[in-house]
Design an enzyme around this catalytic site. Structure first.
Site, short mmCIF file in Angstrom:
data_model
loop_
_atom_site.label_atom_id
_atom_site.label_comp_id
_atom_site.label_asym_id
_atom_site.label_seq_id
_atom_site.Cartn_x
_atom_site.Cartn_y
_atom_site.Cartn_z
N HIS A 270 0.84 -1.19 0.00
CA HIS A 270 0.00 0.00 0.00
C HIS A 270 0.87 1.24 0.00
O HIS A 270 2.07 1.20 0.31
CB HIS A 270 -0.94 0.02 1.21
CG HIS A 270 -0.24 0.07 2.54
ND1 HIS A 270 0.38 -1.03 3.10
CD2 HIS A 270 -0.03 1.09 3.43
CE1 HIS A 270 0.91 -0.70 4.26
NE2 HIS A 270 0.69 0.60 4.49
N ARG A 289 9.90 -1.18 2.79
CA ARG A 289 9.59 -0.25 1.69
C ARG A 289 10.08 -0.79 0.35
O ARG A 289 11.11 -1.47 0.29
CB ARG A 289 10.22 1.11 1.96
CG ARG A 289 9.70 1.78 3.23
CD ARG A 289 10.39 3.11 3.51
NE ARG A 289 9.88 3.72 4.72
CZ ARG A 289 10.37 3.50 5.94
NH1 ARG A 289 11.41 2.69 6.08
NH2 ARG A 289 9.84 4.08 6.99
#
Length: 407
Positions: A270, A289
């Site tokens: 997301h 990340r």
């Protein structure tokens, strides 16, 4: 024990807005710094300060919990969560896209944390993935229009987007995924996409910008295709050398209306793009990340924890109303979140033996503890209610959120 007024900490990350949180809190921001998040809770990185309304005594919320966990948290919470407040409550104000990211399961976090401890990676190292042993499910509730990316699109949509981007060469990119539309081929395609480097990445980004501009110019304004490729171009403007800007082609692009919610499960890719919201999560700081950031990226570790389930985006509806609070089904044991609109007086009724944080997001309210003077609860202010406190009532005209535990 009591109901405590809270003094909360700000996080000034570069993606934050310089206007929203200052206005929300009724404070000046003369330097124009980006105020990205307000944290409410007992996270050791930035615990709230609990203020006794009778004596004015100030104590960090994590210290208050540690001094008397059974009274503050309740026996059930102490037993299940090792005497810690298990959730962190935030207000987010996003002016610039956040990174493409995901959070680990509890088992993955425990193994990852142990491995990095064994490797002697300092806990504050920018190259560290796992800051603690906990999972980090999240639920976000929009305070205004809130845009982001969440979860892999249905594979047929991914293939169609790549066909639109590259009408001649698409078979080289997604032939295997189109022929075998499952999680394995999706993981292979996504890894190839996010791990581009050097000349391959430069050529891909140069082509994508030119082609996206032509697509947006040709598509009807507001069409699904125009929105997707407009988002790609907007991300490329902010992160011109980051292949993560292509993420709208493979992740669901969503926009929440005020009051709508979204649950982010472990392993779900997301990225929040723009808007203001409240967010509640397990008390963890574990983030992996994969793009749209200048921070540490670990592609193999990110791939190892992603779920690669693909489905259309569906917001989380308000499930039911109990004692005036509309509740959201978060589906995790660490936290619960509810919303109420008050006009006049509202009694909270019989309380479960759990801790609560009440945050006023609009209007002006007060909370009456049953005995003693009411506490003001104006826009931007919050209070902490200990588990052993009895019923309370709310009065005034306004909106508030309640962060607590499932019962």
């Amino acid at each position: 024990m009591a109901i405590f007024a809270l003094e909360n900490r700000l996080q000034k990350y570069d993606w934050g807005s310089a206007e929203y949180l200052p206005e929300f809190l009724g404070r000046d921001n003369p330097s124009g710094e980006p105020w990205a998040e307000m944290w409410m809770g007992a996270h050791p990185k930035a615990p709230s300060i609990a203020i006794d309304p009778l004596t004015g005594t100030r104590v960090a919320l994590d210290a208050l919990v540690a001094a008397n966990p059974a009274s503050v948290l309740g026996k059930s919470t102490v037993d299940r969560f090792d005497g810690k407040l298990p959730f962190l409550f935030k207000v987010l104000s996003i002016a610039k896209p956040l990174s493409i990211q995901a959070h680990p399961t509890k088992r993955k976090a425990e193994h990852g944390f142990a491995g990095e401890e064994f490797a002697s990676i300092p806990i504050d190292s920018p190259d560290r993935n796992y800051k603690d042993r906990n999972h980090k499910p999240e639920t976000v509730v929009a305070l205004g229009p809130f845009q982001g990316l969440c979860g892999f699109r249905p594979i047929a949509e991914i293939v169609r987007n790549i066909q639109t981007l590259s009408p001649e060469d698409w078979p080289k990119l997604v032939r295997r995924l189109a022929a075998d539309p499952g999680m394995l081929e999706l993981s292979v395609f996504f890894y190839t996409f996010v791990s581009l480097t050097g000349d391959s990445k430069t050529r891909t980004l140069t082509y994508t910008r030119r082609r996206s501009e032509r697509i947006v110019a040709a598509e009807p304004a507001g069409s699904a295709t125009a929105r997707i490729f407009t988002c790609v171009l907007e991300l490329m403007d902010v992160y011109p050398d980051d292949v993560g800007a292509l993420a709208p082609l493979v992740l669901n692009l969503f926009e929440l209306a005020p009051g709508q919610a979204l649950n982010i499960a472990a392993g779900q890719a997301h990225a929040y793009l723009h808007g203001n919201a409240v967010e509640i999560m397990a008390n963890s700081d574990n983030v992996l990340r994969g793009g749209l950031t200048h921070k540490h990226i670990d592609i193999p570790e990110l791939i190892s924890l992603l779920s690669f389930e693909s489905a259309a985006f569906t917001p989380t509806p308000m499930a039911s109303t109990v004692n005036g609070f509309g509740t959201y089904d978060c589906g995790v044991p660490d936290y619960a979140i509810a919303r109420a609109t008050v006009h006049g007086t509202m009694k909270a009724g019989r309380r479960a033996h759990v801790p609560e944080i009440l945050l006023c997001t609009a209007g002006s309210l007060s909370v009456s503890p049953g005995k003693g003077l009411p506490l003001p609860l104006s826009k931007g202010s919050s209070v902490f209610v200990t588990a052993d406190h009895g019923p309370y009532s709310l009065s005034g005209d306004g909106e508030l959120f309640r962060a607590s535990m499932p019962t």
